[in-house]
Design a protein around this motif. Structure first.
Motif, PDB file in Angstrom:
ATOM      1  N   ILE A  20     -20.176   5.695  21.326  1.00  0.00           N
ATOM      2  CA  ILE A  20     -21.119   5.407  20.296  1.00  0.00           C
ATOM      3  C   ILE A  20     -20.715   5.334  18.918  1.00  0.00           C
ATOM      4  O   ILE A  20     -19.643   5.933  18.543  1.00  0.00           O
ATOM      5  CB  ILE A  20     -22.581   6.060  20.477  1.00  0.00           C
ATOM      6  N   ARG A  21     -21.331   4.577  18.026  1.00  0.00           N
ATOM      7  CA  ARG A  21     -20.967   4.390  16.822  1.00  0.00           C
ATOM      8  C   ARG A  21     -21.947   5.372  16.154  1.00  0.00           C
ATOM      9  O   ARG A  21     -22.984   5.489  16.323  1.00  0.00           O
ATOM     10  CB  ARG A  21     -21.425   3.007  16.190  1.00  0.00           C
ATOM     11  N   PHE A  22     -21.417   6.000  15.106  1.00  0.00           N
ATOM     12  CA  PHE A  22     -22.052   6.989  14.199  1.00  0.00           C
ATOM     13  C   PHE A  22     -21.926   6.892  12.683  1.00  0.00           C
ATOM     14  O   PHE A  22     -20.654   6.853  12.226  1.00  0.00           O
ATOM     15  CB  PHE A  22     -22.076   8.393  14.451  1.00  0.00           C
ATOM     16  N   ASP A  23     -22.819   6.412  11.821  1.00  0.00           N
ATOM     17  CA  ASP A  23     -22.694   6.398  10.409  1.00  0.00           C
ATOM     18  C   ASP A  23     -23.178   7.527   9.580  1.00  0.00           C
ATOM     19  O   ASP A  23     -24.361   7.657  10.161  1.00  0.00           O
ATOM     20  CB  ASP A  23     -23.408   4.971  10.024  1.00  0.00           C
ATOM     21  N   HIS A  24     -22.422   7.795   8.760  1.00  0.00           N
ATOM     22  CA  HIS A  24     -22.844   8.990   7.847  1.00  0.00           C
ATOM     23  C   HIS A  24     -22.300   8.497   6.175  1.00  0.00           C
ATOM     24  O   HIS A  24     -21.075   8.576   6.433  1.00  0.00           O
ATOM     25  CB  HIS A  24     -22.604  10.177   8.226  1.00  0.00           C
ATOM     26  N   GLY A  25     -23.509   8.796   5.465  1.00  0.00           N
ATOM     27  CA  GLY A  25     -22.882   8.222   4.199  1.00  0.00           C
ATOM     28  C   GLY A  25     -22.248   6.627   4.294  1.00  0.00           C
ATOM     29  O   GLY A  25     -22.658   5.887   4.610  1.00  0.00           O
ATOM     30  N   GLN A  26     -20.810   6.749   3.486  1.00  0.00           N
ATOM     31  CA  GLN A  26     -20.407   5.624   3.579  1.00  0.00           C
ATOM     32  C   GLN A  26     -19.209   5.149   4.825  1.00  0.00           C
ATOM     33  O   GLN A  26     -18.298   4.381   4.682  1.00  0.00           O
ATOM     34  CB  GLN A  26     -19.686   5.403   2.298  1.00  0.00           C
ATOM     35  N   HIS A  27     -19.215   6.333   5.476  1.00  0.00           N
ATOM     36  CA  HIS A  27     -17.971   6.297   6.371  1.00  0.00           C
ATOM     37  C   HIS A  27     -18.787   5.900   7.862  1.00  0.00           C
ATOM     38  O   HIS A  27     -19.993   6.300   8.231  1.00  0.00           O
ATOM     39  CB  HIS A  27     -17.834   7.733   6.574  1.00  0.00           C
ATOM     40  N   THR A  28     -18.049   5.673   8.867  1.00  0.00           N
ATOM     41  CA  THR A  28     -18.231   5.004  10.172  1.00  0.00           C
ATOM     42  C   THR A  28     -17.423   5.826  11.039  1.00  0.00           C
ATOM     43  O   THR A  28     -16.272   5.925  11.050  1.00  0.00           O
ATOM     44  CB  THR A  28     -17.995   3.550  10.336  1.00  0.00           C
ATOM     45  N   TYR A  29     -17.874   6.658  12.143  1.00  0.00           N
ATOM     46  CA  TYR A  29     -17.323   7.218  13.272  1.00  0.00           C
ATOM     47  C   TYR A  29     -17.417   6.920  14.568  1.00  0.00           C
ATOM     48  O   TYR A  29     -18.552   6.021  14.895  1.00  0.00           O
ATOM     49  CB  TYR A  29     -17.641   8.825  13.200  1.00  0.00           C
ATOM     50  N   ALA A  30     -16.502   7.043  15.352  1.00  0.00           N
ATOM     51  CA  ALA A  30     -16.648   6.572  16.810  1.00  0.00           C
ATOM     52  C   ALA A  30     -16.628   7.799  17.484  1.00  0.00           C
ATOM     53  O   ALA A  30     -15.707   8.711  17.447  1.00  0.00           O
ATOM     54  CB  ALA A  30     -15.699   5.865  17.312  1.00  0.00           C
ATOM     55  N   VAL A  31     -18.006   8.363  18.350  1.00  0.00           N
ATOM     56  CA  VAL A  31     -18.013   9.464  19.105  1.00  0.00           C
ATOM     57  C   VAL A  31     -17.623   9.281  20.486  1.00  0.00           C
ATOM     58  O   VAL A  31     -18.504   8.419  20.915  1.00  0.00           O
ATOM     59  CB  VAL A  31     -19.460  10.154  18.694  1.00  0.00           C
ATOM     60  N   TYR A  32     -16.818   9.908  21.176  1.00  0.00           N
ATOM     61  CA  TYR A  32     -16.401   9.721  22.689  1.00  0.00           C
ATOM     62  C   TYR A  32     -16.880  10.648  23.737  1.00  0.00           C
ATOM     63  O   TYR A  32     -16.968  11.894  23.279  1.00  0.00           O
ATOM     64  CB  TYR A  32     -15.130   9.627  22.817  1.00  0.00           C
ATOM     65  N   ARG A  33     -17.293  10.522  25.005  1.00  0.00           N
ATOM     66  CA  ARG A  33     -17.636  11.251  25.880  1.00  0.00           C
ATOM     67  C   ARG A  33     -16.362  10.917  27.038  1.00  0.00           C
ATOM     68  O   ARG A  33     -16.610   9.806  27.680  1.00  0.00           O
ATOM     69  CB  ARG A  33     -19.031  11.303  26.312  1.00  0.00           C
ATOM     70  N   SER A  34     -15.587  11.768  27.492  1.00  0.00           N
ATOM     71  CA  SER A  34     -14.744  11.822  28.492  1.00  0.00           C
ATOM     72  C   SER A  34     -15.489  11.794  29.789  1.00  0.00           C
ATOM     73  O   SER A  34     -16.481  12.017  29.888  1.00  0.00           O
ATOM     74  CB  SER A  34     -13.415  12.577  28.475  1.00  0.00           C
ATOM     75  N   ALA A  35     -14.518  11.505  31.011  1.00  0.00           N
ATOM     76  CA  ALA A  35     -15.262  11.529  32.113  1.00  0.00           C
ATOM     77  C   ALA A  35     -15.526  12.872  32.764  1.00  0.00           C
ATOM     78  O   ALA A  35     -16.436  13.141  33.394  1.00  0.00           O
ATOM     79  CB  ALA A  35     -14.139  10.969  33.101  1.00  0.00           C
ATOM     80  N   ASP A  36     -14.924  13.876  32.025  1.00  0.00           N
ATOM     81  CA  ASP A  36     -15.249  15.213  32.274  1.00  0.00           C
ATOM     82  C   ASP A  36     -16.181  15.858  31.278  1.00  0.00           C
ATOM     83  O   ASP A  36     -16.149  17.119  31.185  1.00  0.00           O
ATOM     84  CB  ASP A  36     -13.808  16.117  32.691  1.00  0.00           C
ATOM     85  N   SER A  37     -16.883  14.933  30.707  1.00  0.00           N
ATOM     86  CA  SER A  37     -17.928  15.219  29.842  1.00  0.00           C
ATOM     87  C   SER A  37     -17.342  16.494  28.516  1.00  0.00           C
ATOM     88  O   SER A  37     -18.146  17.027  27.867  1.00  0.00           O
ATOM     89  CB  SER A  37     -18.892  16.299  30.517  1.00  0.00           C
ATOM     90  N   GLU A  38     -16.224  16.079  28.068  1.00  0.00           N
ATOM     91  CA  GLU A  38     -15.520  16.460  26.794  1.00  0.00           C
ATOM     92  C   GLU A  38     -15.900  15.505  25.719  1.00  0.00           C
ATOM     93  O   GLU A  38     -15.957  14.315  26.023  1.00  0.00           O
ATOM     94  CB  GLU A  38     -14.107  16.928  26.738  1.00  0.00           C
ATOM     95  N   PHE A  39     -16.289  16.106  24.474  1.00  0.00           N
ATOM     96  CA  PHE A  39     -16.531  15.149  23.377  1.00  0.00           C
ATOM     97  C   PHE A  39     -15.440  15.150  22.425  1.00  0.00           C
ATOM     98  O   PHE A  39     -14.785  15.977  21.923  1.00  0.00           O
ATOM     99  CB  PHE A  39     -18.016  15.643  22.864  1.00  0.00           C
ATOM    100  N   PHE A  40     -15.109  13.789  21.646  1.00  0.00           N
ATOM    101  CA  PHE A  40     -14.267  13.489  20.830  1.00  0.00           C
ATOM    102  C   PHE A  40     -14.747  12.506  19.540  1.00  0.00           C
ATOM    103  O   PHE A  40     -15.673  11.847  19.906  1.00  0.00           O
ATOM    104  CB  PHE A  40     -12.948  12.764  21.501  1.00  0.00           C
ATOM    105  N   ALA A  41     -14.048  12.585  18.517  1.00  0.00           N
ATOM    106  CA  ALA A  41     -14.592  11.772  17.439  1.00  0.00           C
ATOM    107  C   ALA A  41     -13.170  11.205  16.517  1.00  0.00           C
ATOM    108  O   ALA A  41     -12.117  12.023  16.430  1.00  0.00           O
ATOM    109  CB  ALA A  41     -15.703  12.391  16.458  1.00  0.00           C
ATOM    110  N   THR A  42     -13.267   9.941  16.433  1.00  0.00           N
ATOM    111  CA  THR A  42     -12.393   9.495  15.457  1.00  0.00           C
ATOM    112  C   THR A  42     -13.203   8.711  14.329  1.00  0.00           C
ATOM    113  O   THR A  42     -14.169   8.392  14.670  1.00  0.00           O
ATOM    114  CB  THR A  42     -11.523   8.388  16.170  1.00  0.00           C
ATOM    115  N   ALA A  43     -12.050   8.116  13.597  1.00  0.00           N
ATOM    116  CA  ALA A  43     -12.419   6.884  12.553  1.00  0.00           C
ATOM    117  C   ALA A  43     -13.248   5.972  13.247  1.00  0.00           C
ATOM    118  O   ALA A  43     -13.068   5.557  14.650  1.00  0.00           O
ATOM    119  CB  ALA A  43     -11.503   6.588  11.714  1.00  0.00           C
TER     120      ALA A  43
END
Length: 106
Positions: A20-43
């Motif tokens: 999913i996309r997540f915007d906060h302030g002037q930044h955009t992040y991508a937040v991921y959920r893996s097949a084994d339900s772990e969460f990660f985030a990148t630019a």
């Protein structure tokens, strides 16, 4: 500088092997959920042409940019081949009380 934890969404708002996309302030992040339900985030923008990665395809631990099919390992941010050659910045994520939290440096 310190990390500030920002509430992104409920755990169930992201399907397994999705982003999913997540915007906060002037930044955009991508937040991921893996097949084994772990969460990660990148630019949130591809390092090749600043396209939103949340519009891309997630396969195993890889996000594919929707514009030129550049691929990154979203766990490490590593660029996996042309046309992308610059890694993505990654961010720490944790889950508390059914909520996904993102660490941003302030």
């Amino acid at each position: 500088m310190t990390d500030q934890w920002i509430d992104v969404c409920a755990v169930d708002d992201i399907d397994d092997e999705d982003v999913i996309r997540f915007d906060h302030g002037q930044h955009t992040y991508a937040v991921y959920r893996s097949a084994d339900s772990e969460f990660f985030a990148t630019a949130g923008l591809c390092t090749h042409e600043s396209i939103h990665l949340a519009d891309g395809l997630v396969m195993e631990h890889v996000i594919e940019c929707p514009k030129h099919n550049g691929r990154f390992d979203y766990r490490s941010g590593k660029a996996l081949g042309a046309p992308v050659c610059v890694n993505l910045k990654t961010y720490e994520v944790r889950v508390e009380a059914g909520r996904v939290l993102l660490a941003i440096t302030v």
